[in-house]
Enzyme design. Structure first.
Site, PDB file in Angstrom:
ATOM      1  N   THR A   1      -5.626  -0.310 -12.693  1.00  0.00           N
ATOM      2  CA  THR A   1      -4.707  -0.101 -13.811  1.00  0.00           C
ATOM      3  C   THR A   1      -3.472  -0.947 -13.539  1.00  0.00           C
ATOM      4  O   THR A   1      -3.541  -1.934 -12.820  1.00  0.00           O
ATOM      5  CB  THR A   1      -4.398   1.408 -14.001  1.00  0.00           C
ATOM      6  N   TYR A   2      -2.347  -0.581 -14.110  1.00  0.00           N
ATOM      7  CA  TYR A   2      -1.097  -1.294 -13.846  1.00  0.00           C
ATOM      8  C   TYR A   2       0.017  -0.277 -13.660  1.00  0.00           C
ATOM      9  O   TYR A   2      -0.079   0.868 -14.103  1.00  0.00           O
ATOM     10  CB  TYR A   2      -0.761  -2.291 -14.960  1.00  0.00           C
TER      11      TYR A   2
ATOM     12  N   SER B   1      -2.000   3.388 -17.823  1.00  0.00           N
ATOM     13  CA  SER B   1      -1.244   2.954 -16.654  1.00  0.00           C
ATOM     14  C   SER B   1      -1.007   4.064 -15.638  1.00  0.00           C
ATOM     15  O   SER B   1      -1.493   5.172 -15.780  1.00  0.00           O
ATOM     16  CB  SER B   1       0.096   2.351 -17.062  1.00  0.00           C
TER      17      SER B   1
ATOM     18  N   LYS C   1       0.862  -1.187   0.000  1.00  0.00           N
ATOM     19  CA  LYS C   1       0.000   0.000   0.000  1.00  0.00           C
ATOM     20  C   LYS C   1       0.890   1.226   0.000  1.00  0.00           C
ATOM     21  O   LYS C   1       1.793   1.360   0.830  1.00  0.00           O
ATOM     22  CB  LYS C   1      -0.908   0.027   1.230  1.00  0.00           C
TER      23      LYS C   1
ATOM     24  N   GLY D   1      -3.688   7.809 -19.540  1.00  0.00           N
ATOM     25  CA  GLY D   1      -4.740   7.229 -20.365  1.00  0.00           C
ATOM     26  C   GLY D   1      -6.115   7.611 -19.851  1.00  0.00           C
ATOM     27  O   GLY D   1      -6.308   8.674 -19.263  1.00  0.00           O
ATOM     28  N   ALA D   2      -7.079   6.732 -20.045  1.00  0.00           N
ATOM     29  CA  ALA D   2      -8.467   7.016 -19.654  1.00  0.00           C
ATOM     30  C   ALA D   2      -8.588   7.350 -18.169  1.00  0.00           C
ATOM     31  O   ALA D   2      -9.417   8.178 -17.766  1.00  0.00           O
ATOM     32  CB  ALA D   2      -9.360   5.822 -19.996  1.00  0.00           C
ATOM     33  N   ALA D   3      -7.746   6.738 -17.338  1.00  0.00           N
ATOM     34  CA  ALA D   3      -7.796   6.993 -15.894  1.00  0.00           C
ATOM     35  C   ALA D   3      -7.434   8.435 -15.552  1.00  0.00           C
ATOM     36  O   ALA D   3      -7.746   8.903 -14.455  1.00  0.00           O
ATOM     37  CB  ALA D   3      -6.870   6.031 -15.157  1.00  0.00           C
TER      38      ALA D   3
END
Length: 126
Positions: free
Chosen positions: A57-58, A25, A9, A73-75
């Site tokens: 995501t990664y 990502s 975390k 990206g989209a995030a």
């Protein structure tokens, strides 16, 4: 039996970039990835403290010692520079592995420098 457990975390990191046109990502300072045990291309969950968004995501590696946490990206529509986030990764463990298992918890200052780390969360009192 396999149990899904918190692996790492990254607590209260500050988003430094939000790149809509990047290839997706979350780019994270390479030193932080190494310290936390999160691998490049590993699936991560991101929880945005500012707006409540939660997404998957990664991780990809950003420049070491840069303090970068870039949502791409989209995030990028779900987090803005300055937002506080929690990044979590999880692992599948069997009963034998659970006996000595402890996650890696990393806490940040306002500049995304590691302030402290731990392997347990304090018991929540009433």
């Amino acid at each position: 039996m396999q149990i899904t457990m918190l692996k790492a975390k990254l607590h209260r990191a500050t988003v430094t970039h939000s790149e809509l046109d990047y290839e997706g990502s979350c780019a994270i300072d390479g030193k932080i990835l190494d310290f936390s045990g999160i691998r490049e291309y590993e699936q991560i969950q991101i929880y945005n403290i500012n707006n409540g968004e939660r997404f998957t995501t990664y991780a990809i590696r950003a420049e070491e010692e840069s303090g970068i946490f870039s949502i791409n990206g989209a995030a990028a529509r779900l987090a803005c520079p300055g937002d506080l986030i929690i990044v979590c990764s999880f692992a599948q463990l069997d009963e034998k592995e659970l006996a000595n298992y402890k996650p890696t918890l990393v806490y940040f200052d306002e500049n995304n420098r590691i302030a402290r780390s731990s392997h347990s969360i304090p018991v929540q009192a009433a």
